[in-house]
Design a protein around this motif. Sequence first.
Motif, PDB file in Angstrom:
ATOM      1  N   LEU A 151     -11.516   7.323  -5.688  1.00 20.64           N
ATOM      2  CA  LEU A 151     -10.052   7.234  -5.699  1.00 20.64           C
ATOM      3  C   LEU A 151      -9.447   8.614  -5.524  1.00 20.64           C
ATOM      4  CD1 LEU A 151      -7.439   5.603  -6.129  1.00 20.64           C
ATOM      5  CD2 LEU A 151      -7.695   6.041  -8.587  1.00 20.64           C
ATOM      6  N   THR A 152      -8.816   8.834  -4.384  1.00 24.04           N
ATOM      7  CA  THR A 152      -8.078  10.061  -4.128  1.00 24.04           C
ATOM      8  C   THR A 152      -6.699   9.679  -3.619  1.00 24.04           C
ATOM      9  OG1 THR A 152      -8.776  10.251  -1.806  1.00 24.04           O
ATOM     10  CG2 THR A 152     -10.210  11.252  -3.483  1.00 24.04           C
ATOM     11  N   MET A 153      -5.776  10.604  -3.700  1.00 22.74           N
ATOM     12  CA  MET A 153      -4.428  10.319  -3.232  1.00 22.74           C
ATOM     13  C   MET A 153      -4.428  10.066  -1.726  1.00 22.74           C
ATOM     14  SD  MET A 153      -2.776  10.373  -6.039  1.00 22.74           S
ATOM     15  CE  MET A 153      -1.001  10.573  -5.809  1.00 22.74           C
ATOM     16  N   ARG A 154      -5.267  10.802  -0.994  1.00 19.77           N
ATOM     17  CA  ARG A 154      -5.336  10.601   0.456  1.00 19.77           C
ATOM     18  C   ARG A 154      -5.904   9.223   0.783  1.00 19.77           C
ATOM     19  NH1 ARG A 154      -4.893  13.952   4.581  1.00 19.77           N
ATOM     20  NH2 ARG A 154      -4.852  15.749   3.165  1.00 19.77           N
ATOM     21  N   ARG A 155      -6.980   8.836   0.077  1.00 18.20           N
ATOM     22  CA  ARG A 155      -7.581   7.521   0.311  1.00 18.20           C
ATOM     23  C   ARG A 155      -6.587   6.423  -0.045  1.00 18.20           C
ATOM     24  NH1 ARG A 155     -12.402   4.609  -0.645  1.00 18.20           N
ATOM     25  NH2 ARG A 155     -11.932   2.459  -0.039  1.00 18.20           N
ATOM     26  N   LEU A 156      -5.888   6.600  -1.154  1.00 21.66           N
ATOM     27  CA  LEU A 156      -4.914   5.599  -1.589  1.00 21.66           C
ATOM     28  C   LEU A 156      -3.801   5.442  -0.561  1.00 21.66           C
ATOM     29  CD1 LEU A 156      -3.914   3.682  -3.790  1.00 21.66           C
ATOM     30  CD2 LEU A 156      -2.848   5.647  -4.919  1.00 21.66           C
ATOM     31  N   ALA A 157      -3.321   6.567  -0.032  1.00 18.42           N
ATOM     32  CA  ALA A 157      -2.258   6.507   0.976  1.00 18.42           C
ATOM     33  C   ALA A 157      -2.736   5.782   2.228  1.00 18.42           C
ATOM     34  CB  ALA A 157      -1.808   7.919   1.324  1.00 18.42           C
ATOM     35  N   THR A 158      -3.976   6.029   2.627  1.00 15.14           N
ATOM     36  CA  THR A 158      -4.525   5.360   3.810  1.00 15.14           C
ATOM     37  C   THR A 158      -4.591   3.857   3.593  1.00 15.14           C
ATOM     38  OG1 THR A 158      -5.842   7.308   4.384  1.00 15.14           O
ATOM     39  CG2 THR A 158      -6.527   5.193   5.328  1.00 15.14           C
ATOM     40  N   GLU A 159      -5.052   3.440   2.404  1.00 16.35           N
ATOM     41  CA  GLU A 159      -5.170   2.012   2.103  1.00 16.35           C
ATOM     42  C   GLU A 159      -3.801   1.331   2.120  1.00 16.35           C
ATOM     43  OE1 GLU A 159      -7.815   0.010   1.370  1.00 16.35           O
ATOM     44  OE2 GLU A 159      -9.259   1.599   1.848  1.00 16.35           O
ATOM     45  N   ILE A 160      -2.792   2.027   1.638  1.00 13.89           N
ATOM     46  CA  ILE A 160      -1.445   1.451   1.581  1.00 13.89           C
ATOM     47  C   ILE A 160      -0.774   1.490   2.949  1.00 13.89           C
ATOM     48  CG2 ILE A 160       0.869   1.770   0.588  1.00 13.89           C
ATOM     49  CD1 ILE A 160      -0.428   2.686  -1.973  1.00 13.89           C
ATOM     50  N   GLY A 161      -1.215   2.430   3.805  1.00 13.68           N
ATOM     51  CA  GLY A 161      -0.575   2.600   5.102  1.00 13.68           C
ATOM     52  C   GLY A 161       0.623   3.523   5.015  1.00 13.68           C
ATOM     53  N   SER A 162       0.498   4.519   4.121  1.00 13.82           N
ATOM     54  CA  SER A 162       1.590   5.454   3.927  1.00 13.82           C
ATOM     55  C   SER A 162       1.036   6.877   4.009  1.00 13.82           C
ATOM     56  CB  SER A 162       2.262   5.195   2.578  1.00 13.82           C
ATOM     57  OG  SER A 162       3.397   6.013   2.414  1.00 13.82           O
ATOM     58  N   THR A 163       1.703   7.817   3.404  1.00 14.68           N
ATOM     59  CA  THR A 163       1.268   9.205   3.391  1.00 14.68           C
ATOM     60  C   THR A 163       1.109   9.673   1.949  1.00 14.68           C
ATOM     61  OG1 THR A 163       3.530  10.106   3.323  1.00 14.68           O
ATOM     62  CG2 THR A 163       2.583   9.641   5.495  1.00 14.68           C
ATOM     63  N   PRO A 164       0.235  10.674   1.699  1.00 12.07           N
ATOM     64  CA  PRO A 164       0.110  11.205   0.335  1.00 12.07           C
ATOM     65  C   PRO A 164       1.442  11.676  -0.230  1.00 12.07           C
ATOM     66  CG  PRO A 164      -1.693  11.988   1.698  1.00 12.07           C
ATOM     67  CD  PRO A 164      -0.729  11.290   2.629  1.00 12.07           C
ATOM     68  N   LEU A 174       3.375   8.984  -1.870  1.00 11.75           N
ATOM     69  CA  LEU A 174       2.861   8.556  -3.172  1.00 11.75           C
ATOM     70  C   LEU A 174       3.443   9.383  -4.303  1.00 11.75           C
ATOM     71  CD1 LEU A 174      -0.939   7.999  -2.448  1.00 11.75           C
ATOM     72  CD2 LEU A 174       0.880   6.299  -2.513  1.00 11.75           C
ATOM     73  N   TYR A 175       3.722  10.652  -4.009  1.00  9.41           N
ATOM     74  CA  TYR A 175       4.201  11.546  -5.067  1.00  9.41           C
ATOM     75  C   TYR A 175       5.616  11.208  -5.526  1.00  9.41           C
ATOM     76  CZ  TYR A 175       0.043  14.287  -4.089  1.00  9.41           C
ATOM     77  OH  TYR A 175      -1.259  14.691  -3.931  1.00  9.41           O
ATOM     78  N   HIS A 176       6.268  10.283  -4.840  1.00 10.12           N
ATOM     79  CA  HIS A 176       7.552   9.782  -5.341  1.00 10.12           C
ATOM     80  C   HIS A 176       7.327   8.815  -6.502  1.00 10.12           C
ATOM     81  CE1 HIS A 176      10.010  11.607  -2.234  1.00 10.12           C
ATOM     82  NE2 HIS A 176       9.192  11.120  -1.298  1.00 10.12           N
ATOM     83  N   HIS A 177       6.102   8.325  -6.647  1.00  9.35           N
ATOM     84  CA  HIS A 177       5.797   7.333  -7.677  1.00  9.35           C
ATOM     85  C   HIS A 177       4.871   7.878  -8.761  1.00  9.35           C
ATOM     86  CE1 HIS A 177       7.653   4.166  -5.266  1.00  9.35           C
ATOM     87  NE2 HIS A 177       7.039   4.688  -4.223  1.00  9.35           N
ATOM     88  N   VAL A 178       3.937   8.744  -8.393  1.00  9.33           N
ATOM     89  CA  VAL A 178       3.020   9.341  -9.364  1.00  9.33           C
ATOM     90  C   VAL A 178       2.925  10.833  -9.090  1.00  9.33           C
ATOM     91  CG1 VAL A 178       1.663   7.268  -9.814  1.00  9.33           C
ATOM     92  CG2 VAL A 178       1.051   8.724  -7.899  1.00  9.33           C
ATOM     93  N   ARG A 179       2.842  11.597 -10.164  1.00  8.39           N
ATOM     94  CA  ARG A 179       2.826  13.060 -10.022  1.00  8.39           C
ATOM     95  C   ARG A 179       1.506  13.556  -9.441  1.00  8.39           C
ATOM     96  NH1 ARG A 179       4.047  13.863 -14.715  1.00  8.39           N
ATOM     97  NH2 ARG A 179       1.956  14.113 -15.613  1.00  8.39           N
ATOM     98  N   ASP A 180       0.390  12.956  -9.894  1.00 10.34           N
ATOM     99  CA  ASP A 180      -0.934  13.372  -9.448  1.00 10.34           C
ATOM    100  C   ASP A 180      -1.933  12.285  -9.821  1.00 10.34           C
ATOM    101  OD1 ASP A 180      -1.163  13.657 -12.218  1.00 10.34           O
ATOM    102  OD2 ASP A 180      -0.882  15.823 -12.142  1.00 10.34           O
ATOM    103  N   LYS A 181      -3.207  12.544  -9.564  1.00 17.63           N
ATOM    104  CA  LYS A 181      -4.233  11.544  -9.855  1.00 17.63           C
ATOM    105  C   LYS A 181      -4.317  11.263 -11.353  1.00 17.63           C
ATOM    106  CE  LYS A 181      -9.113  10.399  -9.283  1.00 17.63           C
ATOM    107  NZ  LYS A 181     -10.432  10.773  -8.705  1.00 17.63           N
TER     108      LYS A 181
END
Length: 222
Positions: free
Chosen positions: A38-51, A54-61
């Motif tokens: 689980l990384t922020m980059r991997r999570l963004a790819t799965e969602i179809g967004s950008t890292p 994601l930082y608008h919703h979570v500060r970090d991992k």
Amino acid sequence: MPQPSAPRKTLGRPPRISREEVVKTARRIVDAEGVDRLTMRRLATEIGSTPMALYHHVRDKEELLVLLLDDYAARTLHRPELPAQPRERVVVAAAAIHEALAACPWIVEVLTADDLMSTSALWFVEQIVDGLVECGLTPERAVHGYRAIWYYTAGEIVVRTAATRRRAAGDRDTYRERVFADIDPGELPRLAEVAERWAPLTAENTYLDGLRALVDGLLATR
């Protein structure tokens, strides 16, 4: 005659995402592949967004893992009906933690790797500490008692999970089984006596027996 250039494609804004979608996707990754994947980059790819989105919703991992802990606790960590007797209250609360975490071992990995915790689980910690105090321990000793119970609970889950994973990895004997097969009865008579039964004996679920013995030992120091 020069050809007209193709119109430039605009990337536009990434699709809108919600915190719920972030947590749900992160949970799917962890359940399938483990926390390390689980990384922020991997999570963004799965969602179809950008890292960055994601930082608008979570500060970090780390904050993402806390959200996962709270999400898991809210879905699976149900408060049991507690007995009036404080010693049994300690046992029931600890057993409830064990049951919930054993079903999702990656949670233990997160909890033992850092000082992260789910605020939803604090009710269980309160019941254990309060029960130990009512049994006669000082608040300070009760905290130490809770720590011993947590170490036992987390350790039991980690060891059992690792053993299960090892057994599932292949049909060959484990290193421990090969060692026990060659034990010298003259040097280690007790171990030789139970060597053939060691694997099934140690695979038995004796968590509650150990928990009760641990609580009794803690209270014997009053």
